[in-house]
Scaffold this motif. Structure first.
Motif, PDB file in Angstrom:
ATOM      1  N   ASP A 111     -67.237  49.876 -18.990  1.00  0.00           N
ATOM      2  CA  ASP A 111     -68.369  49.868 -18.059  1.00  0.00           C
ATOM      3  C   ASP A 111     -67.945  49.121 -16.794  1.00  0.00           C
ATOM      4  N   THR A 112     -67.742  49.863 -15.718  1.00  0.00           N
ATOM      5  CA  THR A 112     -67.282  49.265 -14.465  1.00  0.00           C
ATOM      6  C   THR A 112     -68.310  49.425 -13.354  1.00  0.00           C
ATOM      7  N   ARG A 113     -69.571  49.572 -13.720  1.00  0.00           N
ATOM      8  CA  ARG A 113     -70.597  49.780 -12.698  1.00  0.00           C
ATOM      9  C   ARG A 113     -70.773  48.565 -11.801  1.00  0.00           C
ATOM     10  N   SER A 114     -70.577  47.382 -12.326  1.00  0.00           N
ATOM     11  CA  SER A 114     -70.818  46.179 -11.525  1.00  0.00           C
ATOM     12  C   SER A 114     -69.589  45.292 -11.389  1.00  0.00           C
ATOM     13  N   ARG A 115     -68.411  45.786 -11.838  1.00  0.00           N
ATOM     14  CA  ARG A 115     -67.213  44.956 -11.762  1.00  0.00           C
ATOM     15  C   ARG A 115     -65.975  45.832 -11.835  1.00  0.00           C
ATOM     16  N   PRO A 116     -64.849  45.342 -11.345  1.00  0.00           N
ATOM     17  CA  PRO A 116     -63.612  46.125 -11.432  1.00  0.00           C
ATOM     18  C   PRO A 116     -63.053  46.129 -12.843  1.00  0.00           C
ATOM     19  N   VAL A 117     -62.107  47.025 -13.095  1.00  0.00           N
ATOM     20  CA  VAL A 117     -61.441  47.065 -14.396  1.00  0.00           C
ATOM     21  C   VAL A 117     -60.719  45.746 -14.645  1.00  0.00           C
ATOM     22  N   CYS A 118     -59.974  45.283 -13.676  1.00  0.00           N
ATOM     23  CA  CYS A 118     -59.247  44.031 -13.862  1.00  0.00           C
ATOM     24  C   CYS A 118     -59.317  43.204 -12.588  1.00  0.00           C
ATOM     25  N   ARG A 119     -59.294  41.911 -12.781  1.00  0.00           N
ATOM     26  CA  ARG A 119     -59.414  40.981 -11.663  1.00  0.00           C
ATOM     27  C   ARG A 119     -58.618  39.724 -11.998  1.00  0.00           C
ATOM     28  N   ALA A 120     -57.889  39.230 -11.021  1.00  0.00           N
ATOM     29  CA  ALA A 120     -57.132  37.994 -11.202  1.00  0.00           C
ATOM     30  C   ALA A 120     -58.003  36.817 -10.824  1.00  0.00           C
ATOM     31  N   VAL A 164     -52.382  52.803  -9.877  1.00  0.00           N
ATOM     32  CA  VAL A 164     -53.557  53.631  -9.674  1.00  0.00           C
ATOM     33  C   VAL A 164     -54.722  52.694  -9.446  1.00  0.00           C
ATOM     34  N   ARG A 165     -55.645  53.123  -8.648  1.00  0.00           N
ATOM     35  CA  ARG A 165     -56.797  52.294  -8.355  1.00  0.00           C
ATOM     36  C   ARG A 165     -57.720  52.236  -9.551  1.00  0.00           C
ATOM     37  N   SER A 166     -58.194  51.033  -9.861  1.00  0.00           N
ATOM     38  CA  SER A 166     -59.167  50.883 -10.940  1.00  0.00           C
ATOM     39  C   SER A 166     -60.500  51.362 -10.455  1.00  0.00           C
ATOM     40  N   ASP A 200     -57.236  47.215  -2.572  1.00  0.00           N
ATOM     41  CA  ASP A 200     -58.552  46.743  -2.994  1.00  0.00           C
ATOM     42  C   ASP A 200     -58.477  45.653  -4.056  1.00  0.00           C
ATOM     43  N   GLY A 201     -57.293  45.084  -4.250  1.00  0.00           N
ATOM     44  CA  GLY A 201     -57.162  44.035  -5.246  1.00  0.00           C
ATOM     45  C   GLY A 201     -56.288  44.446  -6.412  1.00  0.00           C
ATOM     46  N   LEU A 202     -56.483  43.788  -7.530  1.00  0.00           N
ATOM     47  CA  LEU A 202     -55.657  44.022  -8.707  1.00  0.00           C
ATOM     48  C   LEU A 202     -55.988  45.364  -9.358  1.00  0.00           C
TER      49      LEU A 202
END
Length: 241
Positions: free
Chosen positions: A163-172, A237-239, A140-142
């Motif tokens: 707060d990850t309701r509208s975005r992932p923990v980390c993104r490249a 682990v998945r974010s 599912d990405g980074l």
């Protein structure tokens, strides 16, 4: 009639030169007035107001009223991420504007990209985390690895509480000036908040550049050195979010 998302309308809105200039200014994360955005885009305030009304109708920007003043900002992290991705793609394809000036070097060293660090500071952070196996690419990405969670917890960053309701923990995201990835997402925003809260760096007036103080640069370098410690457990682990 075809069904599905209407990307043509959004692309046309973002693709207008004046609107693109205003959206670029709003990537600073600040709320700006129509007059300030007009100056950024090189157009008159009435023309800027017309453009902003169109962007509001499409849900790209939102307006806040404070007394007699009206301020505009991007309508959240997903919009900023879409614009940031376009900026990175334009850089990769060589579609760069030439803006010579004294702030160029400062912008390339460290700048605010909506709510996270970009420029060399941002790519140094990403490279450090990747080299230490604190980051990994999953289906599912980074994602942040267990060692990454531990490394940030040791630095006082509560990754689990982001707060990850509208975005992932980390993104490249491809950095337009460095042509390498920097760290975006909720974790990237948390790192910028930490840097500012600890007074390691301060936003430069009327600029997206953020300048590290001499002591702040030393502390930032120490922070990266600690994050560079090799991972003991590199299982990803998945974010959340």
């Amino acid at each position: 009639m075809r069904e599905g998302p209407d990307i043509a309308t959004l692309a046309a809105a973002i693709g207008d030169t004046a609107r693109a200039g205003m959206l670029d200014a709003l990537m600073s994360g600040l709320a700006l007035s129509a007059g300030e955005l007009a100056r950024e885009a090189g157009i008159t305030p009435p023309t800027a107001s017309t453009h902003l009304a169109h962007l509001r109708d499409l849900g790209i920007v939102v307006m806040a009223v404070q007394g007699r003043h009206r301020y505009f900002r991007l309508a959240g992290a997903p919009v900023a991420e879409a614009i940031e991705s376009l900026m990175g793609t334009a850089a990769r394809l060589g579609r760069l504007r030439t803006r010579p000036g004294p702030r160029d070097a400062a912008l390339r060293r460290a700048r605010i990209c909506y709510d996270h660090l970009a420029g060399k500071a941002g790519t140094d952070l990403f490279d450090t985390l990747a080299s230490a196996a604190h980051l990994a690419f999953g289906p599912d990405g980074l994602v942040l690895t267990p060692s990454g969670f531990g490394a940030f917890a040791a630095e006082g960053v509560d990754v689990a509480g982001l707060d990850t309701r509208s975005r992932p923990v980390c993104r490249a995201c491809l950095d337009w000036s460095e042509r390498r990835d920097h760290l975006a997402g909720a974790l990237g925003a948390a790192v910028l908040r930490m840097v500012v809260a600890r007074d390691w760096a301060r936003r430069e007036p009327d600029s997206r550049a953020i300048g590290f103080t001499p002591n702040g640069q030393r502390l930032w370098s120490g922070f990266l050195d600690r994050l560079a410690q090799p991972a003991g457990n590199i299982a990803a682990v998945r974010s959340t979010g």
